[in-house]
Design a protein around this motif. Structure first.
Motif, PDB file in Angstrom:
ATOM      1  N   ASP A  40      89.122  33.016  52.561  1.00  0.00           N
ATOM      2  CA  ASP A  40      89.704  34.354  52.643  1.00  0.00           C
ATOM      3  C   ASP A  40      89.058  35.265  51.609  1.00  0.00           C
ATOM      4  N   ALA A  41      88.740  36.470  52.047  1.00  0.00           N
ATOM      5  CA  ALA A  41      88.282  37.527  51.151  1.00  0.00           C
ATOM      6  C   ALA A  41      89.439  38.494  50.942  1.00  0.00           C
ATOM      7  N   ASP A  42      89.897  38.609  49.698  1.00  0.00           N
ATOM      8  CA  ASP A  42      91.084  39.410  49.412  1.00  0.00           C
ATOM      9  C   ASP A  42      90.815  40.906  49.417  1.00  0.00           C
ATOM     10  N   LYS A  43      89.578  41.272  49.144  1.00  0.00           N
ATOM     11  CA  LYS A  43      89.241  42.691  49.132  1.00  0.00           C
ATOM     12  C   LYS A  43      87.778  42.871  49.494  1.00  0.00           C
ATOM     13  N   ALA A  44      87.448  44.070  49.977  1.00  0.00           N
ATOM     14  CA  ALA A  44      86.076  44.376  50.382  1.00  0.00           C
ATOM     15  C   ALA A  44      85.161  44.417  49.156  1.00  0.00           C
ATOM     16  N   GLY A  45      83.949  43.949  49.355  1.00  0.00           N
ATOM     17  CA  GLY A  45      82.969  43.955  48.279  1.00  0.00           C
ATOM     18  C   GLY A  45      82.851  42.647  47.531  1.00  0.00           C
ATOM     19  N   GLU A  46      83.706  41.669  47.839  1.00  0.00           N
ATOM     20  CA  GLU A  46      83.594  40.374  47.174  1.00  0.00           C
ATOM     21  C   GLU A  46      82.323  39.651  47.616  1.00  0.00           C
ATOM     22  N   LYS A  47      81.778  38.864  46.704  1.00  0.00           N
ATOM     23  CA  LYS A  47      80.577  38.076  46.980  1.00  0.00           C
ATOM     24  C   LYS A  47      80.982  36.672  47.416  1.00  0.00           C
ATOM     25  N   ILE A  48      80.353  36.201  48.492  1.00  0.00           N
ATOM     26  CA  ILE A  48      80.610  34.862  49.010  1.00  0.00           C
ATOM     27  C   ILE A  48      79.309  34.069  48.929  1.00  0.00           C
ATOM     28  N   GLY A  49      79.325  33.023  48.120  1.00  0.00           N
ATOM     29  CA  GLY A  49      78.172  32.138  48.017  1.00  0.00           C
ATOM     30  C   GLY A  49      78.323  30.961  48.972  1.00  0.00           C
ATOM     31  N   PHE A  50      77.258  30.678  49.718  1.00  0.00           N
ATOM     32  CA  PHE A  50      77.287  29.613  50.719  1.00  0.00           C
ATOM     33  C   PHE A  50      76.055  28.741  50.538  1.00  0.00           C
ATOM     34  N   TYR A  51      76.293  27.469  50.240  1.00  0.00           N
ATOM     35  CA  TYR A  51      75.215  26.502  50.055  1.00  0.00           C
ATOM     36  C   TYR A  51      75.503  25.269  50.895  1.00  0.00           C
ATOM     37  N   PHE A  52      74.465  24.718  51.523  1.00  0.00           N
ATOM     38  CA  PHE A  52      74.625  23.461  52.257  1.00  0.00           C
ATOM     39  C   PHE A  52      73.309  22.702  52.243  1.00  0.00           C
ATOM     40  N   ALA A  53      73.413  21.395  52.412  1.00  0.00           N
ATOM     41  CA  ALA A  53      72.245  20.527  52.492  1.00  0.00           C
ATOM     42  C   ALA A  53      72.626  19.290  53.289  1.00  0.00           C
ATOM     43  N   VAL A  54      71.784  18.925  54.244  1.00  0.00           N
ATOM     44  CA  VAL A  54      72.009  17.725  55.058  1.00  0.00           C
ATOM     45  C   VAL A  54      71.522  16.524  54.257  1.00  0.00           C
ATOM     46  N   GLN A  55      72.452  15.621  53.948  1.00  0.00           N
ATOM     47  CA  GLN A  55      72.128  14.488  53.097  1.00  0.00           C
ATOM     48  C   GLN A  55      71.554  13.311  53.884  1.00  0.00           C
TER      49      GLN A  55
END
Length: 213
Positions: A40-55
């Protein structure tokens, strides 16, 4: 007095650092399965970091997509092995992060991922600008430099963790292949030996017609 002032300044700038909500998980995605996670993003302008790696699993690749609260795709990829992205939440609401193992028919993919929602509050002016700013400019610079170094260390650890898991998966796959190759080779040698014995026995056995005199 000076020590008390430094402690107060330290607490002030630690409170001004971006607050973050993160979740680091590892999940197994079966063949032809689609698995989604939500933040959930509580307010506009928040930064969302997304990282993934197939192990582990197959060619270490996976399909993924990211959708905003309006079900609009803002990021996607096909047959990706690893990714590190920073998104801006322009809409308040629930964002979905989905992985899909559609290219595999039997292989299970093990995916390590991290979703972090980071808010950057606007810095408030100090009560006594002349007094606080003189003592905190160096502290502020050092704090943000340490924050950047810690993020770099975290990314390096994730990289080596992924390389280690992929190397272990490759070694295990090679061991299985060598094992079954040795089994088939042994069965082939035993079969050839039985066939040779049968041919030699047939060759030296006297056969022919018998005539009565």
């Amino acid at each position: 007095m000076i020590l008390l002032l430094l402690l107060c300044n330290s607490f002030l700038f630690l409170s001004l650092l971006p607050s973050a909500r993160s979740s680091a998980l590892t999940t197994a995605i079966a063949a032809n399965e689609r698995l989604c996670f939500y933040v959930d993003a509580d307010k506009a302008g928040e930064k969302i970091g997304f990282y993934f790696a197939v192990q582990s699993g197959g060619s270490f690749d996976i399909d993924f997509d990211v959708k905003d609260p309006n079900e609009k795709v803002i990021l996607d990829g096909k047959s990706e092995r690893q990714g590190d992205y920073v998104l801006t939440a322009n809409t308040v609401g629930e964002y979905s992060f989905c992985f899909e193992n559609d290219m595999s028919t039997l292989t299970v993919k093990l995916v390590d991922f991290d979703i972090m929602v980071e808010s950057e509050p606007r810095r408030e002016a100090p009560a006594k600008p002349g007094q606080v700013a003189d003592h905190t400019s160096a502290l502020e610079e050092s704090t943000f430099r340490l924050n950047s170094l810690l993020l770099n260390i975290k990314r390096t650890q994730k990289y080596f963790h992924t390389r280690e898991n992929r190397g272990f998966s490759l070694v295990r796959s090679t061991q299985n292949r060598l094992f079954w190759y040795m089994v088939l080779e042994s069965l082939g040698i035993v079969g050839m030996a039985v066939l040779q014995v049968y041919i030699l026995q047939t060759f030296f056995t006297k056969t022919g017609r018998r005539y009565k005199v």
